[in-house]
Write a protein that holds these residues in place. Structure first.
Motif, PDB file in Angstrom:
ATOM      1  N   CYS A  47      37.741 -23.595  65.502  1.00 26.33           N
ATOM      2  CA  CYS A  47      37.070 -24.834  65.135  1.00 26.33           C
ATOM      3  C   CYS A  47      35.620 -24.792  65.615  1.00 26.33           C
ATOM      4  O   CYS A  47      35.313 -24.261  66.672  1.00 26.33           O
ATOM      5  N   ASN A  49      33.723 -27.704  65.601  1.00 33.13           N
ATOM      6  CA  ASN A  49      33.307 -29.101  65.641  1.00 33.13           C
ATOM      7  C   ASN A  49      33.128 -29.684  67.029  1.00 33.13           C
ATOM      8  O   ASN A  49      32.750 -30.845  67.167  1.00 33.13           O
ATOM      9  N   CYS A  50      33.448 -28.909  68.035  1.00 32.46           N
ATOM     10  CA  CYS A  50      32.976 -29.227  69.378  1.00 32.46           C
ATOM     11  C   CYS A  50      33.085 -27.931  70.162  1.00 32.46           C
ATOM     12  O   CYS A  50      33.445 -26.894  69.634  1.00 32.46           O
ATOM     13  N   SER A  52      35.109 -27.013  72.475  1.00 28.30           N
ATOM     14  CA  SER A  52      36.414 -26.578  72.980  1.00 28.30           C
ATOM     15  C   SER A  52      36.915 -25.292  72.352  1.00 28.30           C
ATOM     16  O   SER A  52      37.683 -24.553  72.945  1.00 28.30           O
ATOM     17  N   SER A  53      36.508 -25.046  71.121  1.00 28.60           N
ATOM     18  CA  SER A  53      36.894 -23.814  70.431  1.00 28.60           C
ATOM     19  C   SER A  53      38.401 -23.677  70.279  1.00 28.60           C
ATOM     20  O   SER A  53      38.997 -22.637  70.585  1.00 28.60           O
ATOM     21  N   CYS A  54      39.027 -24.721  69.808  1.00 23.81           N
ATOM     22  CA  CYS A  54      40.461 -24.674  69.542  1.00 23.81           C
ATOM     23  C   CYS A  54      40.741 -23.733  68.374  1.00 23.81           C
ATOM     24  O   CYS A  54      39.918 -23.563  67.478  1.00 23.81           O
ATOM     25  N   ASN A  83      45.307 -29.694  67.704  1.00 21.53           N
ATOM     26  CA  ASN A  83      43.904 -30.005  67.400  1.00 21.53           C
ATOM     27  C   ASN A  83      43.698 -31.504  67.468  1.00 21.53           C
ATOM     28  O   ASN A  83      44.651 -32.269  67.360  1.00 21.53           O
ATOM     29  N   CYS A  84      42.446 -31.908  67.602  1.00 21.68           N
ATOM     30  CA  CYS A  84      42.130 -33.323  67.426  1.00 21.68           C
ATOM     31  C   CYS A  84      41.814 -33.537  65.952  1.00 21.68           C
ATOM     32  O   CYS A  84      41.835 -32.600  65.149  1.00 21.68           O
ATOM     33  N   LYS A  86      39.179 -33.753  64.405  1.00 24.91           N
ATOM     34  CA  LYS A  86      38.030 -33.012  63.876  1.00 24.91           C
ATOM     35  C   LYS A  86      38.386 -31.591  63.452  1.00 24.91           C
ATOM     36  O   LYS A  86      37.658 -30.983  62.672  1.00 24.91           O
ATOM     37  N   GLY A  87      39.491 -31.056  63.995  1.00 23.38           N
ATOM     38  CA  GLY A  87      39.867 -29.688  63.615  1.00 23.38           C
ATOM     39  C   GLY A  87      40.297 -29.599  62.163  1.00 23.38           C
ATOM     40  O   GLY A  87      39.672 -28.898  61.341  1.00 23.38           O
ATOM     41  N   PHE A 215      37.960 -31.515  75.031  1.00 30.18           N
ATOM     42  CA  PHE A 215      38.760 -32.706  74.774  1.00 30.18           C
ATOM     43  C   PHE A 215      40.246 -32.387  74.517  1.00 30.18           C
ATOM     44  O   PHE A 215      41.117 -32.752  75.312  1.00 30.18           O
ATOM     45  N   ASN A 216      40.540 -31.688  73.438  1.00 27.79           N
ATOM     46  CA  ASN A 216      41.953 -31.475  73.111  1.00 27.79           C
ATOM     47  C   ASN A 216      42.666 -30.579  74.137  1.00 27.79           C
ATOM     48  O   ASN A 216      43.741 -30.943  74.633  1.00 27.79           O
ATOM     49  N   PRO A 217      42.103 -29.432  74.506  1.00 26.99           N
ATOM     50  CA  PRO A 217      42.808 -28.598  75.484  1.00 26.99           C
ATOM     51  C   PRO A 217      42.985 -29.306  76.825  1.00 26.99           C
ATOM     52  O   PRO A 217      44.023 -29.154  77.480  1.00 26.99           O
TER      53      PRO A 217
END
Ligand code: SF4
Length: 946
Positions: A47, A49-50, A52-54, A83-84, A86-87, A215-217
């Motif tokens: 990802c 979009n932030c 975090s790199s999910c 994911n949040c 945004k993913g 955020f998500n992780p």
């Protein structure tokens, strides 16, 4: 098979197994109730979009190689398949009918909003010609790359280093410089990495669970810890979603947070709820005694006594008075922290550290709690980011350059954590040089920075910025003031390696152009990513390789060779060659893991999209030094082991030149920290010796918006403009329709009591005046924000002008005017409306609010130590005036210059000890030779006219 990362089958049952990823069948949901099967390749990417790199899995349809959706990648150890919002919204970005698909060149004057399509070749030739001239004519600080959302760690740095320019600029001093500064002066590492999942107590200074860093992780691990009985304490001015999950929520007066943490530290000291052995071994208590108590016996027990006395002034009562909260709340916080032992996970990032003058001391004070309790690097404690993050450096790095750009690192801010990017327009207006080529890269400087109208003044001035190249996947306010707008790829259209400190492990993930990978799997030929991406969207890596080649076509500048194929001399290196070399030689354990599955390292990364480099990483400060590290190293008088270095070497990315570790009292030799002493610096000799001795220890700096400075009787408030919505992507949400559908308005959070006193009800228009102008917004009267503070979320307030390009999902149309004497006015003349496009959803838009572009009304307020823009604003609020309209903005840029000069006068300029421009241990993206750090030695550029 089981996935890498030791995921359990139980957890995986909702995900297609990797054996099926090349041939996964799902029924077409839209064909329901008929069963229409589709076959997909599931190709991992990351990802974008932030930060975090999910992990994402792109579902690429075998029929036409189109991407149907994105889901989580279960192999990713950080995001673990989740994911949040945004993913998955990446699919909107890929299919956005408003996206930029072709290279564009300005027509008419800059800012006219008129562009025409050009070929990539034409754009490359023009840009490369200018860069080549700047290099050849030794104007190496006139090329600048200004990055918003970063991609691969080290990639752009390698390119800029190959060019020999000092031109890396970041967005960090509107983001996290304050947080980074506080951590840097403790340990040399600039961020924390809490081991949430194993914590007993989590102390968050932000709405972290809701939107914050990683955020998500992080959020999933915070919730896991809560399920296991951990306590959550949140300091937040708002009752954010995060605060609503807390066992204890404290809503202090903005900027008073350090006073709270210091009172807790004082409690820990006087009750001796501290880890004495840890403090004795890992804190530079000897320096604390030498500098602050030179006449006392230089002994550890005396140190503890003196430290306790020194912090005794920070009583609960004192903190409660500063914070305007009940004493009982602080006592409760102290009791909870006191019971955490070594399992205290703390985090602050933007929030208070980014809001207040002296915010970096809030971070120093928070981490003091970890140091006192010995919860640093422990199971359930707080780690430095560098232990839990893995940067894969390309093996063939160009030599470090020997110049220093004062436009990035002005002498007034020798301790700034990152480049002073918010000051760029002011430095150019001051006559401190000019820029010949300015790249804004996935970055919207005039929108996201404070004082955006001054940015427009400078962006329009071709004598200050010769050529502005906007590298962007989507339209932004700034892109309309560019000379070239070049379309870059989204998460599924580009390569990057990514790694972040999501938990107590290290992983390296791989972003990849998934349709190109799908073509390769089918043997479909392509030349580069443009053949697979929509339109002529190019991935950045190939763009930089080609541009570098174009700058030095015959190799005479020594640049081309860094982008040349090793296997095919005289030809460009392909991305496959680049990553083959990177994964094969720079990632420990990956070649072996790949071989075990009969793959090359690159094949492995293309298949899984991630590799776990190390698991359960703890207490690396105690890592014994290897023989190689010890060879030639000798201890100085403080036990720091150093190897000889010359001025021709470059400092490491972080860490003081030559230092490799530390010798302890018991004779053991370990890696320690990246601080100058290799220990945790309770007393920072850097702060003391570079002009700030009164702030050398964790302390309390009164904020520029402290309660004493706000006249409530005159309707003054503190505006908190820096909180985020979990579903928005700074200014890139514009091309994600799902996200706009979820979040499409941003009222001013206004405490109900305050609103009532002003006679303001929910929905009423109010005028919010800052030091340089005002904006008009709608109020939301609520109990969910503390009295005396108002809040307006970041992300909204998007605009374009009539006839200019933009994203119609989010941008309203404005009239934009500047008077001769510098008064700017922005007024919406049209909100968001449904529009016709190839996506039928664009005709179903139900929202109309573009929001209010509040940042335009903020002057630059850089903290004199950290360089962080102090986001909180002292504002006056009144009912809207006659004639005011929602979204109105008015600013006097002459006043913004005055405020700039006032904050500049608060600095204590360098050089520091030894004539240095900046301490070597502090991070710098493109690190020049040590000689460039020394004023007498460096070929400084851009420093004239100060
Ligand atoms: S937290 Fe959300 S936006 Fe950030 S990388 Fe993960 S999925 Fe993407």
């Amino acid at each position: 098979m089981d996935l890498p990362g030791a995921r359990t089958h139980e957890r995986l049952r909702n995900f297609p197994p990797p054996e099926d990823w090349d041939n996964h069948v799902e029924y077409d949901a839209k064909a329901h109730p008929r069963k229409v099967p589709h076959t997909y390749s599931l190709i991992p990417t990351i990802c974008f979009n932030c930060e975090s790199s999910c992990g994402l899995l792109a579902y690429v349809d075998h029929d036409d190689l189109s991407i149907k959706k994105f889901e989580g990648n279960p192999a990713h150890p950080g995001s673990r398949g989740r994911n949040c919002a945004k993913g998955p919204a990446t699919i909107n970005q890929v299919h956005d009918p408003e996206r930029i698909l072709y290279p564009l060149k300005r027509v008419g004057e800059r800012g006219s909003g008129k562009f025409e399509r050009v070929s990539w070749e034409e754009a490359l030739a023009d840009i490369a010609g200018r860069i080549r001239a700047a290099i050849v004519e030794d104007r190496k600080d006139e090329v600048m790359y200004h990055v918003g959302r970063p991609g691969e760690d080290g990639f752009a740095e390698r390119v800029l280093q190959a060019w020999g320019v000092d031109g890396h600029n970041s967005h960090t001093n509107v983001c996290s410089s304050g947080g980074r500064s506080g951590y840097t002066h403790w340990m040399g590492y600039d961020r924390p990495s809490p081991d949430y999942a194993n914590a007993k107590v989590m102390l968050l200074l932000s709405s972290h669970l809701e939107t914050g860093h990683y955020f998500n992780p992080h959020a999933q691990r915070i919730m896991e810890a809560k399920q296991n009985g951990a306590k959550l304490v949140v300091l937040d001015l708002r009752l954010s979603n995060t605060a609503s999950h807390a066992d204890l929520w404290i809503s202090p007066w903005p900027g008073s947070e350090a006073a709270i943490f210091l009172s807790v530290a004082s409690y820990l000291l006087r009750t001796r709820k501290i880890d004495r052995d840890y403090l004795r071994r890992w804190v530079n208590w000897d320096v604390y005694m030498e500098r602050l108590h030179p006449d006392a016996p230089q002994e550890f027990e005396v140190f503890l006594e003196r430290l306790t006395e020194d912090y005794a002034q920070y009583t609960f009562e004192y903190a409660a008075k500063e914070a305007h909260v009940p004493v009982a709340q602080i006592e409760e916080l102290a009791r909870i922290v006191g019971e955490s032992g070594s399992r205290l996970a703390t985090h602050t990032w933007r929030s208070a550290a980014a809001g207040n003058l002296g915010g970096w001391q809030i971070t120093r004070s928070l981490f003091l709690l970890n140091v006192l309790t010995g919860s640093v690097g422990t199971v359930g404690g707080t780690h430095p980011n560098g232990w839990d993050k893995f940067i894969a450096h390309y093996p063939d790095m160009p030599e470090a350059n020997d110049i220093w750009s004062e436009k990035l690192w002005p002498q007034e801010y020798p301790l700034t954590t990152n480049e002073m990017s918010i000051l760029l327009p002011h430095l150019l207006k001051d006559g401190r040089g000019k820029l010949d080529v300015y790249f804004s890269r996935v970055y919207n400087p005039l929108w996201v920075n404070p004082d955006g109208f001054t940015w427009i003044d400078v962006l329009k001035d071709e004598s200050k910025i010769g050529l502005h190249v906007a590298l962007t996947p989507t339209w932004s306010e700034s892109a309309t003031f560019a000379d070239y707008v070049l379309p870059m790829g989204h998460a599924s259209e580009r390569h990057d390696t990514m790694s972040f400190e999501t938990h107590a492990s290290k992983w390296l993930a791989f972003r990849q152009p998934v349709q190109r990978v799908a073509m390769e799997k089918r043997g479909i030929p392509y030349q580069d990513t443009r053949d697979a991406n929509p339109g002529e969207v190019w991935e950045e890596n190939e763009f930089w390789f080609d541009l570098s080649w174009e700058i030095d076509p015959d190799g005479s500048l020594g640049i081309r060779r860094y982008f040349e194929s090793k296997a095919r001399p005289g030809e460009k290196m392909t991305q496959d060659e680049y990553y083959d070399n990177l994964f094969g030689n720079s990632v420990p354990g990956l070649p072996e893991a790949a071989e075990a599955q009969g793959m090359t390292p690159l094949e492995y990364m293309r298949k899984y999209g991630v590799f776990e480099v190390a698991k359960d990483v703890y207490r690396l400060d105690e890592r014994p030094l290897t023989e190689v590290e010890l060879e030639g190293a000798t201890p100085d008088e403080k036990g720091v082991l150093r190897k000889p270095v010359t001025l021709e070497t470059a400092p490491p990315l972080v860490g003081e030149a030559g230092a490799v570790g530390v010798v302890h009292e018991d004779g053991s030799k370990t890696a320690g920290w990246l601080s100058p002493s290799r220990k945790l610096e309770l007393y920072s000799t850097t702060l003391a010796d570079w002009g700030w001795p009164e702030h050398a220890t964790p302390g309390y700096i009164e904020s520029h918006v402290s309660a004493r400075k706000i006249d409530r009787s005159n309707d003054e408030f503190v505006l908190m403009p820096n909180f985020r919505l979990p579903t928005m992507i700074h200014t890139r949400s514009g091309n994600a329709k799902y996200l706009n559908e979820i979040s499409n308005t941003h009222p001013l959070w206004f405490n109900k009591g305050d609103a009532t006193k002003l006679g303001v009800a929910t929905g009423d228009l109010v005028r919010v005046s800052t030091e340089i102008g005002h904006f008009v917004v709608r109020a939301w009267a609520t109990e969910a924000i503390r009295p005396g503070v108002v809040g307006l979320s970041h992300h909204m307030g998007r605009w374009t002008q009539e006839g200019h390009p933009g994203s119609r999902w989010v941008m309203g149309k404005v009239d934009l005017n500047r008077s001769e004497d510098g008064i700017w006015k922005l007024r919406y003349k049209e909100g968001i409306k449904p529009f016709k496009s190839e996506d039928p959803d664009s005709e179903r838009i139900f929202w109309d609010d573009p929001g209010v572009h509040q940042n335009l009304t903020f002057p630059v307020q850089p903290d004199p130590v950290s360089g962080m823009h102090c986001w909180h604003q002292k504002v006056r609020i009144e009912k809207a005036h006659d004639g005011d309209q929602y979204g109105d903005v008015e600013v006097d840029v002459n006043k913004s210059r005055e405020v700039y000069r006032r904050w500049l006068a608060m600095t204590r300029p360098g050089p520091g000890p030894g004539g240095q421009r900046r301490p070597e241990f502090m991070m710098r993206h493109v690190t020049p030779k040590r000689s460039a750090y020394r004023v007498a030695e460096a070929s400084s550029v851009g420093g004239e006219g100060q």
